[in-house]
Structures are given as structure tokens and as C-alpha cells.
Design an enzyme around this catalytic site. Sequence first.
Site, PDB file in Angstrom:
ATOM      1  N   ASP A 102       1.011  -0.976  -0.376  1.00  0.00           N
ATOM      2  CA  ASP A 102      -0.239  -0.036  -0.325  1.00  0.00           C
ATOM      3  C   ASP A 102       0.859   1.091   0.110  1.00  0.00           C
ATOM      4  O   ASP A 102       2.220   1.589   0.527  1.00  0.00           O
ATOM      5  CB  ASP A 102      -1.208   0.238   1.356  1.00  0.00           C
ATOM      6  CG  ASP A 102       0.230  -0.562   2.540  1.00  0.00           C
ATOM      7  OD1 ASP A 102       1.295  -1.218   2.674  1.00  0.00           O
ATOM      8  OD2 ASP A 102      -0.577   0.053   3.205  1.00  0.00           O
ATOM      9  N   GLU A 168      -0.570  -2.370   5.162  1.00  0.00           N
ATOM     10  CA  GLU A 168      -0.077  -1.830   5.866  1.00  0.00           C
ATOM     11  C   GLU A 168       0.451  -0.888   6.809  1.00  0.00           C
ATOM     12  O   GLU A 168       0.425  -0.815   8.411  1.00  0.00           O
ATOM     13  CB  GLU A 168       1.782  -2.503   5.477  1.00  0.00           C
ATOM     14  CG  GLU A 168       3.094  -3.075   6.490  1.00  0.00           C
ATOM     15  CD  GLU A 168       3.408  -1.359   7.431  1.00  0.00           C
ATOM     16  OE1 GLU A 168       3.748  -1.253   8.792  1.00  0.00           O
ATOM     17  OE2 GLU A 168       3.742  -0.050   6.693  1.00  0.00           O
ATOM     18  N   GLU A 169      -0.232   0.149   6.775  1.00  0.00           N
ATOM     19  CA  GLU A 169      -0.092   1.796   7.228  1.00  0.00           C
ATOM     20  C   GLU A 169      -1.381   1.475   7.797  1.00  0.00           C
ATOM     21  O   GLU A 169      -1.610   2.779   8.080  1.00  0.00           O
ATOM     22  CB  GLU A 169      -0.019   2.636   5.932  1.00  0.00           C
ATOM     23  CG  GLU A 169       1.166   2.769   4.698  1.00  0.00           C
ATOM     24  CD  GLU A 169       2.552   3.389   6.039  1.00  0.00           C
ATOM     25  OE1 GLU A 169       2.650   3.787   6.894  1.00  0.00           O
ATOM     26  OE2 GLU A 169       4.148   3.055   5.419  1.00  0.00           O
ATOM     27  N   ARG A 213      19.002  -5.610  13.873  1.00  0.00           N
ATOM     28  CA  ARG A 213      19.050  -5.924  15.266  1.00  0.00           C
ATOM     29  C   ARG A 213      18.344  -6.887  15.760  1.00  0.00           C
ATOM     30  O   ARG A 213      17.448  -7.262  16.137  1.00  0.00           O
ATOM     31  CB  ARG A 213      18.240  -4.904  16.546  1.00  0.00           C
ATOM     32  CG  ARG A 213      18.120  -4.636  17.655  1.00  0.00           C
ATOM     33  CD  ARG A 213      17.791  -2.954  18.458  1.00  0.00           C
ATOM     34  NE  ARG A 213      18.078  -3.242  19.396  1.00  0.00           N
ATOM     35  CZ  ARG A 213      19.003  -3.020  20.264  1.00  0.00           C
ATOM     36  NH1 ARG A 213      20.133  -2.571  19.446  1.00  0.00           N
ATOM     37  NH2 ARG A 213      19.234  -2.719  21.974  1.00  0.00           N
ATOM     38  N   HIS A 404       7.037   8.774   4.798  1.00  0.00           N
ATOM     39  CA  HIS A 404       6.369   9.934   4.873  1.00  0.00           C
ATOM     40  C   HIS A 404       5.915  10.705   4.777  1.00  0.00           C
ATOM     41  O   HIS A 404       5.143  11.827   4.899  1.00  0.00           O
ATOM     42  CB  HIS A 404       5.669   9.267   6.218  1.00  0.00           C
ATOM     43  CG  HIS A 404       5.007   8.184   6.562  1.00  0.00           C
ATOM     44  ND1 HIS A 404       4.371   7.377   7.378  1.00  0.00           N
ATOM     45  CD2 HIS A 404       5.780   6.767   6.430  1.00  0.00           C
ATOM     46  CE1 HIS A 404       3.839   5.988   7.303  1.00  0.00           C
ATOM     47  NE2 HIS A 404       5.416   5.722   6.269  1.00  0.00           N
TER      48      HIS A 404
END
Length: 433
Positions: A102, A168-169, A213, A404
Site C-alpha cells: 500500500d 500495512e499503513e 537488530r 512518509h
Amino acid sequence: MKITLLLLLFLCSISTYGQSDKARQTIKAKATEIEKKVIAWRRDIHEHPELGNREFRTAELIAKHLQSLGIEVKTGVGKTGVVGLLKGGLPGPVVALRADMDALPVYEKNDLPFASKVTTEYNGQQVGVMHACGHDTHVAMLMGAAEILASMKKDLKGSVKFIFQPAEEGAPKGEEGGAALMVKEGVMENPKVDVIFGLHISSEDEVGTINYRPGGTMASVNDLKITVNGKPSHGAQPWASVDPVLVSAQIITSLQTIVSRNVNVTENPAVVTIGAIHGGNRSNIISEKVEMLGTVRTLSAEDEKMVIQRINEIATHTAQAAGATAVVELPYSIRYPVTVNDVALTNRMLPSVQKSAGKENVKLVPAQTGSEDFSYFAEKVPGLFLFLGGMPKGTDPKKAGPHHTPQFIIDDSGLTLGVNTLCNLVVDYSNGK
């Protein structure tokens, strides 16, 4: 007998390493061969972005490509998601690879021949639509990885599940979507997934690099809405009102004490941000209501619970003290858990990543306060989520277009490393590396 057994184990080890090295060379050659195709996919998707749960064109492009490779395809998973299943020629585990599809409600401000000109309506407003977080690159890289792995099907151990995920957003208000819905609909079953890998492009890390990480790597997110109800009045007679603008200002200021006074910042960071505030329509009218929107980020379940409790206490009690009321909706429409990289899986696959990018280009980084709904997949099975450099070489990271934003930009030359890495993770894990 003992010596013979050790010799056999040693020979098997040499054979496995030899097979993996040969596969890695094959993958590298094929990734270079299809580089232009991957870039073309990315640019096409970038020029035709779609918001969450509306990725119809993107899903059709993906499905047709996977079907052309002989991969079993399911569409409409989690609204508009596409899932492909590649069954290898040899027995082995089920490895999942995930890409999100998306775009965001952002007007693009880049001078690119494939820049987005798409507009649509979102939350009652006319907005631009832009791949301002790199999901177009994620789709293109996974399409490339599918093509390469399908060409190696005969020698592939186990199966690969390609998960192309919508929203996902976040899904539109009132709709389900994203990884949570795909999990709910059984994407991790039939066949059951053993591990899952994902990549996220970064506009502020140089092309050719990969960051990782172990453990908590991206924060949980809860969006919030606070509605403050007061008493309206003429702006020249504030004493006749209960001013929701003033109360909202006091709430916003007090919310900042949560991070500075309630969170143990020596253990984990946290963020409480109010990103939008709406109230009133002219200068001499004290409005009846103010609405605020914000986001909360934490890196532990304990902090998440505590921060949510404090936001509710501060908002409702501050309003009450002023004679107003406050309604807190938290989460308002989105909640993602902490994205956790399985420590054992991360340590096991680190050599594979280092061989893909070069050891000097793979860096251990601090946790991020950004969030990812990859976390829902990684709650079900061990997961590893990596960050791929997409910033042009020589660029000052402080001047790179952030995620963004309308200026977000990615160097296409970094995609081949992403394709390589995804394929190597599958092959090396399946081969027991």
C-alpha cells in the site's frame, strides 16, 4: 567407527557449504540479469500507487507474474492480498517472504519521470497518493525473488510462501486489514510456515548496506483520538464558555510529561505525539468541541499498558478540572505490537546476510520508534526483519527525503541487493545453514 562417522559428517558439511556457495552464485547472476525488470516493476507501481485495502491494480500485476512462473496463487487474501506457494523439488521447511503493497495519502514533490500524479478521497478529503515509504520497492524485490527461486525449484528444499500484504499503513476506518487480517484468515497455515523474513527499504541509509537488530527492533504503535467537549460562547465573552481549545492545549502539554516523567528511558524509549488538532471555524467563536489525533510508540508490552493508562488519566482529569469532558479512543483505528526479531534466527542468518551484502556493509543498529505490522507474522513464527539501504551514495542522510513525506526518494540501484538477500535467506535456511 567413530572416526568414520566424523568423516562422514565433515564430508556432508563440505557438500552443504558447496551447494550453498553454488546457489549463491546462481542467485547473484540471476538477480543481475533481471535487475532492469525489477526496476521497471518498481517504477510502474510507484507511478500507480493505491491506498490500503484498495491495491487492486498492484495485486493483479503480482498475481499474473506469479502465475506465469508456475507458482500456486491465491488472491483476495486479507481483502486485496496475494499469496503464492512455490513447492521445491526436495523435502524441507516452509519459509515465508513478505512484502507490503500500500501507498500513503501524500502528494509527491519529486521531479521524476515516474512520479505519482494520482489523487483520491481519503477520510473525506481530496489527497495525493504516493509510495512515500518504499512499499513499491518491496513488491518489486519480492516479485524478483519469486522469479529466481521458481527457476531453482528442482533443487529447492521445502516450500516458499510469498506474502504480498495490503494495508500495512492501516486499513481505512471501520475496515479490517493488514497482517492481522491475513493471519486471521490463515496465511501462516496450509502449509504451516516455519519462519518468515522481510525487508524494509530505508531512504536514509546508503545503497549497499543492510541494518539489523536482534530482539525488539521496531516499536508498537497505537493511534489515538481525543475529543474534548466544552461549552461554546462568543469569543468576546470567554467567561461564558468552557473553552475546549484551552483545555486541549493543557492536555497536549501534560501528555508530554508521560515520556519525561513516567517512562524509564534508560530501558526503552517511548513517544507520545499529537499530530492533528481541529476545533472551531472563526476567530471570534469559542467552539463546542475539539478533536485531536495522535500516535503512541513503545518498545515493551509493559510500557504500552502504562502509557495508555496515563493518556486516559491525563486527558479525562484535565478536562474534568476545567468543567469539560474528554473521550479517549485508544487505539482509534490501528494497533501493532512490537516487531521482534527472533534472537536465535537472527544469529543463525546473520552470516547469510553478511555474505549477501559484504560483512562491512551489515550493521547492528538501535531499535526504531517506527512500527511495522510484520510484528503479527513474527508473533506466530520466528521472524527476521531487515533494513535495506536505498539512499544514493554520497548523500547526507540529514538531507535525504524522510519516509512518509512528499520528498521521499529511493535509489533503484539498491534493489538487486534486496532480491539477492531474500533468495539467500530462503536457500541458506532451507539448507540448514
